[in-house]
Each structure stands twice: as structure tokens, then as C-alpha cells.
Design a protein around this motif. Structure first.
Motif, PDB file in Angstrom:
ATOM      1  N   CYS A  32       0.845  -1.198   0.000  1.00 53.58           N
ATOM      2  CA  CYS A  32       0.000   0.000   0.000  1.00 53.58           C
ATOM      3  C   CYS A  32       0.883   1.252   0.000  1.00 53.58           C
ATOM      4  CB  CYS A  32      -0.906   0.013   1.227  1.00 53.58           C
ATOM      5  SG  CYS A  32      -1.948  -1.455   1.327  1.00 53.58           S
ATOM      6  N   CYS A  89      -0.151   1.132   6.606  1.00 55.18           N
ATOM      7  CA  CYS A  89      -1.574   1.042   6.243  1.00 55.18           C
ATOM      8  C   CYS A  89      -2.241  -0.138   6.960  1.00 55.18           C
ATOM      9  CB  CYS A  89      -1.701   0.856   4.733  1.00 55.18           C
ATOM     10  SG  CYS A  89      -3.403   0.808   4.162  1.00 55.18           S
ATOM     11  N   HIS A 100      -5.298  -1.140   6.113  1.00 54.41           N
ATOM     12  CA  HIS A 100      -6.245  -1.697   5.132  1.00 54.41           C
ATOM     13  C   HIS A 100      -7.704  -1.544   5.572  1.00 54.41           C
ATOM     14  CE1 HIS A 100      -2.394  -3.353   4.146  1.00 54.41           C
ATOM     15  NE2 HIS A 100      -2.508  -4.417   4.916  1.00 54.41           N
ATOM     16  N   CYS A 154      -4.583   2.449  -0.344  1.00 52.45           N
ATOM     17  CA  CYS A 154      -4.627   1.049   0.095  1.00 52.45           C
ATOM     18  C   CYS A 154      -4.933   0.136  -1.094  1.00 52.45           C
ATOM     19  CB  CYS A 154      -5.677   0.867   1.180  1.00 52.45           C
ATOM     20  SG  CYS A 154      -5.772  -0.829   1.769  1.00 52.45           S
ATOM     21  N   VAL A 155      -4.152  -0.927  -1.230  1.00 55.47           N
ATOM     22  CA  VAL A 155      -4.357  -1.839  -2.360  1.00 55.47           C
ATOM     23  C   VAL A 155      -5.019  -3.150  -1.944  1.00 55.47           C
ATOM     24  CG1 VAL A 155      -2.401  -0.858  -3.624  1.00 55.47           C
ATOM     25  CG2 VAL A 155      -2.040  -2.864  -2.148  1.00 55.47           C
ATOM     26  N   ALA A 156      -5.439  -3.227  -0.671  1.00 53.43           N
ATOM     27  CA  ALA A 156      -5.992  -4.486  -0.157  1.00 53.43           C
ATOM     28  C   ALA A 156      -7.202  -4.954  -0.967  1.00 53.43           C
ATOM     29  CB  ALA A 156      -6.361  -4.336   1.309  1.00 53.43           C
TER      30      ALA A 156
HETATM   31 ZN   LIG Z   1      -3.681  -1.097   2.834  1.00 58.76          ZN
END
Ligand SMILES: [Zn+2]
Ligand SMILES: Nc1nc2c(ncn2[C@@H]2O[C@H](COP(=O)(O)OP(=O)(O)O)[C@@H](O)[C@H]2O)c(=O)[nH]1
Ligand SMILES: [Mg+2]
Length: 309
Positions: free
Chosen positions: A265, A270, A272, A279-281
């Protein structure tokens, strides 16, 4: 976290004898050593299955525990009252049991045990029980996600005996010392599994509702160790309907939850949460895993806020 639990100083502590707790029986524990086994009562803090202890002869039958050795690792939960409760100590790892069908697969319960294992650097194996009833595709998908994160998955059936040899071999060949703790929701088949592994032994009630833990009670836990003929040990645990690992805060949940550490992220710290910047979750994680993560994160945030007040 304090691991060593020393009981009240006792005048004749130097005369104590070493032993190990193999069963908890109400407020007493069964302790074995080279001479055999006896029931010991506790004068202070609780001892749990797997504890290395020192005990002295007490009047009447049995003995009295005077010391619990520093624990190598422990399985610990937060109970219904928000208090930390040690369930077992000095384990080889967790056998986290999930039923293929009944009771329904609960991703979040499974993941909470995986967090508890990671916190203590314990090995964790996912044991799918009741495979004779068929494994639904939705459960297979949940299993694939966790297998991809490195968790071994063993599939068993107690009535047909499928997978039991594999489980025996896994336990016997493991180089982790101590008992493997069978954990999981009430009714998934933990006691049945021990019975299937040790058909000649009385292993306790199967499918018995009276085994349920009273919510928040500290005293009525019953846990027992069994030695397997092929090597290794396994510990049954009483009925449980929920599990929250002890000692969690938002950061430790992220760091120990399967697959939530280092997702890449924007911000390294982060958590999440829903809608966090950069955030890439949501793109990178399995939706079910992420749901179960956010559920525990939310609970841990609450527990942690109460504690730090
Ligand atoms: Zn994240
Ligand atoms: N079909 C099927 N039923 C099982 C299996 N293992 C256990 N059961 C049943 O599931 C119920 C709960 O089993 P039990 O061993 O008491 O579960 P525990 O609460 O996890 O110890 C009982 O009615 C068992 O007969 C299995 O592998 N297949
Ligand atoms: Mg049981």
C-alpha cells in the motif's frame, strides 16, 4: 507479555518435583512424571495443559503445584469478559479444524486461530473434517486462498478414516516438540478425531452439548493430552463457539493476519481499513479473507481502545 507464571513462594519449594500437566480437571490438573500421575491443586494462578510444573506432596491424595515454568509459547484468548485466558502451553502447533459442511465453514474463526499461531510463531495446519459429507466449492475456494498463503491443508473423515494416516505421519514427522492442539468450533469433530486415532481409549464425550463452555467462565475448562502410538501428542479442547486471540492491537492484527502484511500500500503502516488512501488491499486480497481481517481489526481496535484508556 509475561510468560513465566510463578505461584506464591512456598517454604519447601526446593523439595518440589518436576512434572507436566496433561489434563485440566476443573480447578485441578493432572500431572505426570516418571513415577506416574496424580491430581494436583493450584494455590494461585492457573496451570494449563503442556505446562512444565513443580509440585509437592499434599496431605491426602495428590499434590500441590508450587511453580509453573516459563512457557515456550502459549495459546491464549480473550474471553467473553475481555480477560486474557491461557488455554494451553508449550505446543508443537495448532491443528485448526474446520468442518466441510456442518457446522458451516467460518472463515473468520479459522483466521483468528491462524493469527494466534503467528503471534506465537506456532506452526498451524488446517484440518478439514467430515470430508465424507462432500466439500462445497465455496469451502474449496476458501481453502485455496489459505493454501496459497502457505498453510498445509489435511483432509480427513473420522468415520471412513480417510486422511488419518496422513495426519499421523505429519504429527510423527514434525520436528516441533510438544502437543499439537486441536482447535475449532464445537461440533467440527475434534473429539471424534482423537477417538479415530485412538480407538481403544475413552477420549471423552462426542457430540455432547454439555461440553460447551459457559460464557466467560474461567474454571470449567477441560483439556486433555493424548500420546499417539506412532509418535507425537495431540490435545483436545473443550467446546468453543468463538475465539479472539489475546494480546492483539490493530498493528499486530495486520502483521499476523494471513496475507495482510506487506501488501504494498502507499503507506507502509496502512491498516487496510475501508477507504484508506493508497490502500491496495481491495485489489490484492481475496474478498473473504479481507472481510475476516477487517472484522478482527475492528474488534481489536475496540479491545485496544478500552485497554489504553
Ligand atoms: Zn492497505
Ligand atoms: N459425517 C461425519 N460426522 C462427523 C465426523 N467427525 C465427527 N462427526 C460428528 O460430528 C459431531 C460432533 O463431533 P465431536 O467429535 O463431538 O466434535 P467436537 O465438538 O469438535 O469435539 C458428532 O455427532 C460426530 O459424530 C466426520 O468426519 N464425518
Ligand atoms: Mg469435543
Amino acid at each position: 507479555m509475561v510468560y513465566g507464571a510463578t505461584l506464591k513462594p512456598h517454604g519447601n519449594a526446593h523439595r518440589g518435583r518436576p512434572g507436566r500437566v496433561v489434563e485440566t480437571v476443573g480447578r485441578r490438573v493432572r500431572v505426570t512424571d516418571s513415577d506416574g500421575e496424580r491430581l494436583c491443586f493450584l494455590s494461585g494462578q492457573r496451570a494449563v495443559v503442556g505446562d512444565e510444573v513443580t509440585w509437592v506432596e499434599a496431605q491426602g491424595e495428590g499434590g500441590k503445584l508450587i511453580q509453573i515454568a516459563t512457557r515456550r509459547n502459549l495459546l491464549q484468548r480473550v474471553d467473553a469478559r475481555g480477560e486474557e485466558q491461557v488455554l494451553a502451553a508449550n505446543l508443537a502447533g495448532l491443528l485448526v479444524c474446520v468442518a466441510a459442511v456442518e457446522p458451516a465453514f467460518q472463515a473468520s474463526l479459522l483466521d483468528r486461530y491462524l493469527v494466534a499461531a503467528s503471534q506465537e510463531k506456532l506452526a498451524a495446519v488446517i484440518v478439514v473434517t467430515k470430508t465424507d459429507l462432500g466439500v462445497p466449492e465455496s469451502v474449496e475456494e476458501e481453502l485455496r486462498v489459505r493454501a496459497a498463503l502457505g498453510y498445509p491443508i489435511l483432509r480427513i473423515s473420522n468415520p471412513t478414516g480417510a486422511g488419518l494416516d496422513e495426519l499421523r505421519a505429519y504429527i510423527a514427522s514434525s520436528d516441533h516438540t510438544g502437543p499439537w492442539a486441536l482447535v475449532g468450533h464445537s461440533g467440527v469433530g475434534k473429539t471424534s478425531l482423537i477417538s479415530a486415532l485412538l480407538p481403544a481409549q475413552d477420549v471423552g464425550p462426542i457430540g455432547d452439548i454439555s461440553e460447551y463452555w459457559g460464557a466467560g467462565k474461567h474454571t470449567t475448562t477441560h483439556t486433555r493430552l493424548f500420546a499417539l502410538p506412532g509418535g507425537g501428542e495431540i490435545a483436545d479442547s473443550p467446546g468453543i463457539r468463538g475465539f479472539t486471540p489475546a494480546g492483539v492491537n490493530p498493528e499486530s492484527v495486520r502483521d499476523h493476519f494471513p496475507g495482510m502484511h506487506a501488501l504494498g500500500c502507499k503507506y507502509r503502516d496502512c491498516l487496510h481499513k475501508i477507504g484508506e488512501e493508497g490502500c491496495v488491499a481491495d485489489e490484492k486480497s481475496d474478498p473473504s479473507l479481507l472481510r475476516s481481517y477487517r472484522d478482527l481489526l475492528e474488534q481489536a481496535t475496540g479491545v485496544w481502545k478500552r485497554k489504553s484508556r
